[in-house]
Motif scaffolding. Structure first.
Motif, short mmCIF file in Angstrom:
data_model
loop_
_atom_site.label_atom_id
_atom_site.label_comp_id
_atom_site.label_asym_id
_atom_site.label_seq_id
_atom_site.Cartn_x
_atom_site.Cartn_y
_atom_site.Cartn_z
N ARG A 50 -5.97 -0.46 7.48
CA ARG A 50 -6.53 0.91 7.45
C ARG A 50 -6.54 1.55 8.84
NH1 ARG A 50 -11.31 -0.95 4.16
NH2 ARG A 50 -10.46 -1.09 2.07
N ALA A 51 -6.76 0.74 9.85
CA ALA A 51 -6.79 1.25 11.23
C ALA A 51 -5.39 1.41 11.82
CB ALA A 51 -7.61 0.31 12.11
N GLY A 52 -4.36 0.96 11.11
CA GLY A 52 -3.00 1.10 11.59
C GLY A 52 -2.54 -0.02 12.50
N PHE A 53 -3.34 -1.07 12.63
CA PHE A 53 -2.96 -2.19 13.49
C PHE A 53 -1.97 -3.13 12.82
CE2 PHE A 53 -7.33 -1.72 15.63
CZ PHE A 53 -6.83 -0.79 16.51
N VAL A 54 -2.02 -3.19 11.49
CA VAL A 54 -1.04 -4.00 10.76
C VAL A 54 -0.44 -3.18 9.62
CG1 VAL A 54 -2.14 -6.23 11.27
CG2 VAL A 54 -2.69 -5.05 9.16
N GLN A 55 0.75 -3.60 9.23
CA GLN A 55 1.41 -3.07 8.04
C GLN A 55 1.59 -4.24 7.10
OE1 GLN A 55 5.07 -1.58 9.64
NE2 GLN A 55 4.17 0.39 10.20
N SER A 56 1.59 -3.95 5.81
CA SER A 56 1.79 -5.03 4.85
C SER A 56 2.86 -4.62 3.85
CB SER A 56 0.48 -5.36 4.12
OG SER A 56 0.02 -4.25 3.40
N ARG A 57 3.50 -5.64 3.34
CA ARG A 57 4.49 -5.45 2.29
C ARG A 57 4.20 -6.46 1.21
NH1 ARG A 57 10.36 -6.05 4.20
NH2 ARG A 57 9.61 -4.47 5.63
N ARG A 58 4.20 -6.01 -0.02
CA ARG A 58 3.92 -6.89 -1.15
C ARG A 58 5.19 -7.59 -1.61
NH1 ARG A 58 -0.90 -5.18 -4.50
NH2 ARG A 58 -1.97 -3.70 -3.17
N GLY A 59 4.99 -8.61 -2.41
CA GLY A 59 6.12 -9.28 -3.03
C GLY A 59 6.44 -10.61 -2.40
N ALA A 60 7.44 -11.26 -3.00
CA ALA A 60 7.83 -12.60 -2.54
C ALA A 60 8.28 -12.60 -1.08
CB ALA A 60 8.94 -13.15 -3.43
N ASP A 61 8.90 -11.53 -0.65
CA ASP A 61 9.36 -11.44 0.74
C ASP A 61 8.38 -10.66 1.60
OD1 ASP A 61 11.68 -12.84 0.15
OD2 ASP A 61 12.75 -11.01 -0.43
N GLY A 62 7.18 -10.43 1.09
CA GLY A 62 6.20 -9.61 1.79
C GLY A 62 5.44 -10.38 2.84
N GLY A 63 4.47 -9.69 3.39
CA GLY A 63 3.62 -10.27 4.42
C GLY A 63 3.07 -9.18 5.32
N TYR A 64 2.67 -9.58 6.50
CA TYR A 64 2.06 -8.67 7.46
C TYR A 64 2.88 -8.64 8.75
CZ TYR A 64 -2.06 -8.99 4.48
OH TYR A 64 -2.92 -8.94 3.42
N GLN A 65 2.84 -7.50 9.41
CA GLN A 65 3.40 -7.37 10.75
C GLN A 65 2.56 -6.33 11.49
OE1 GLN A 65 7.37 -6.16 9.64
NE2 GLN A 65 6.94 -4.03 10.14
N LEU A 66 2.69 -6.31 12.79
CA LEU A 66 1.93 -5.33 13.57
C LEU A 66 2.37 -3.92 13.20
CD1 LEU A 66 1.75 -6.85 17.18
CD2 LEU A 66 -0.02 -6.82 15.41
N GLY A 67 1.42 -3.02 13.17
CA GLY A 67 1.69 -1.62 12.87
C GLY A 67 1.96 -0.81 14.12
N ARG A 68 1.70 -1.38 15.26
CA ARG A 68 1.93 -0.74 16.57
C ARG A 68 2.45 -1.81 17.52
NH1 ARG A 68 -3.91 2.04 17.64
NH2 ARG A 68 -4.12 3.02 15.62
N PRO A 69 3.08 -1.40 18.61
CA PRO A 69 3.48 -2.40 19.60
C PRO A 69 2.24 -3.11 20.17
CG PRO A 69 4.58 -0.30 20.00
CD PRO A 69 3.54 -0.05 18.94
N PRO A 70 2.35 -4.41 20.46
CA PRO A 70 1.19 -5.16 20.95
C PRO A 70 0.63 -4.62 22.27
CG PRO A 70 3.17 -6.50 21.05
CD PRO A 70 3.53 -5.25 20.32
N GLY A 71 1.43 -3.92 23.03
CA GLY A 71 0.95 -3.33 24.28
C GLY A 71 0.08 -2.11 24.08
N GLU A 72 0.02 -1.63 22.83
CA GLU A 72 -0.81 -0.46 22.53
C GLU A 72 -2.12 -0.82 21.83
OE1 GLU A 72 1.40 2.42 20.31
OE2 GLU A 72 3.02 2.51 21.79
N ILE A 73 -2.32 -2.08 21.54
CA ILE A 73 -3.54 -2.50 20.84
C ILE A 73 -4.44 -3.23 21.83
CG2 ILE A 73 -4.49 -3.86 18.95
CD1 ILE A 73 -1.77 -3.56 17.52
N THR A 74 -5.56 -2.62 22.16
CA THR A 74 -6.49 -3.24 23.11
C THR A 74 -7.50 -4.11 22.36
OG1 THR A 74 -8.12 -1.45 23.03
CG2 THR A 74 -6.33 -1.26 24.68
N ILE A 75 -8.07 -5.03 23.09
CA ILE A 75 -9.12 -5.89 22.53
C ILE A 75 -10.30 -5.01 22.09
CG2 ILE A 75 -10.72 -7.79 23.02
CD1 ILE A 75 -7.75 -8.63 23.01
N ALA A 76 -10.63 -4.01 22.89
CA ALA A 76 -11.74 -3.11 22.55
C ALA A 76 -11.50 -2.41 21.23
CB ALA A 76 -11.95 -2.08 23.67
N SER A 77 -10.29 -1.93 21.00
CA SER A 77 -10.02 -1.18 19.77
C SER A 77 -10.15 -2.08 18.54
CB SER A 77 -8.64 -0.52 19.82
OG SER A 77 -7.61 -1.48 19.90
#
Length: 151
Positions: A50-77
């Motif tokens: 919901r916060a846009g930090f991850v994206q998900s895909r359903r299905g057998a080939d689905g899973g999670y990946q980052l929704g933004r580059p890791p350099g844009e996601i701070t520990i604080a956020s």
């Protein structure tokens, strides 16, 4: 400051995704990689999506990946998404705390604590942690005498 299990698990899952080089990672694999309870992690991943930090895909080939580059996601956020404000006093923001008499300057202490939390947590990204190249403020503070001593 107390780091909640939600924040800790969220950061560990995000760091695992950061290390996956954009590949989709199943929730079960994330949980196993960091020894996290899957059901709890799935709830956290929903908040991160919901916060846009991850994206998900359903299905057998689905899973999670980052929704933004890791350099844009701070520990604080991430902490703010999982737990709310970095610093609170009895569940309120430090600037809303009012004290009288001998405690009248206590609010200044709480504001200073929040400033220092921000100084560290807003300047450390997932990319920093994943690469092991932490900002100078982190290496400086963690290298201070007594930093690793419990009190």
């Amino acid at each position: 400051m107390q780091i909640s299990a939600r924040a800790d698990y969220a950061l560990r899952a995000l760091l695992t995704l950061a290390a996956s080089d954009g590949q989709l990672v199943k929730g079960e694999s994330l949980a196993q990689a960091q020894d996290l309870p899957l059901r709890f992690l799935e709830n956290i991943l929903t908040d991160l999506r919901r916060a846009g930090f991850v994206q998900s895909r359903r299905g057998a080939d689905g899973g999670y990946q980052l929704g933004r580059p890791p350099g844009e996601i701070t520990i604080a956020s991430v902490i703010r998404v999982t737990d709310g404000p970095l610093a609170s006093v009895r569940g309120r923001r430090p600037e809303d705390a009012n004290y009288d008499g001998a405690a009248k300057n206590l609010q200044d202490v709480w504001i200073a604590v929040r400033v220092n939390l921000r100084r560290v947590l807003e300047n450390v990204t997932l990319a920093d942690v994943a690469s092991g190249r932490l900002p100078d403020i982190v290496t400086s503070l963690s290298g201070e005498p007594g930093a690793w001593s419990a009190r």
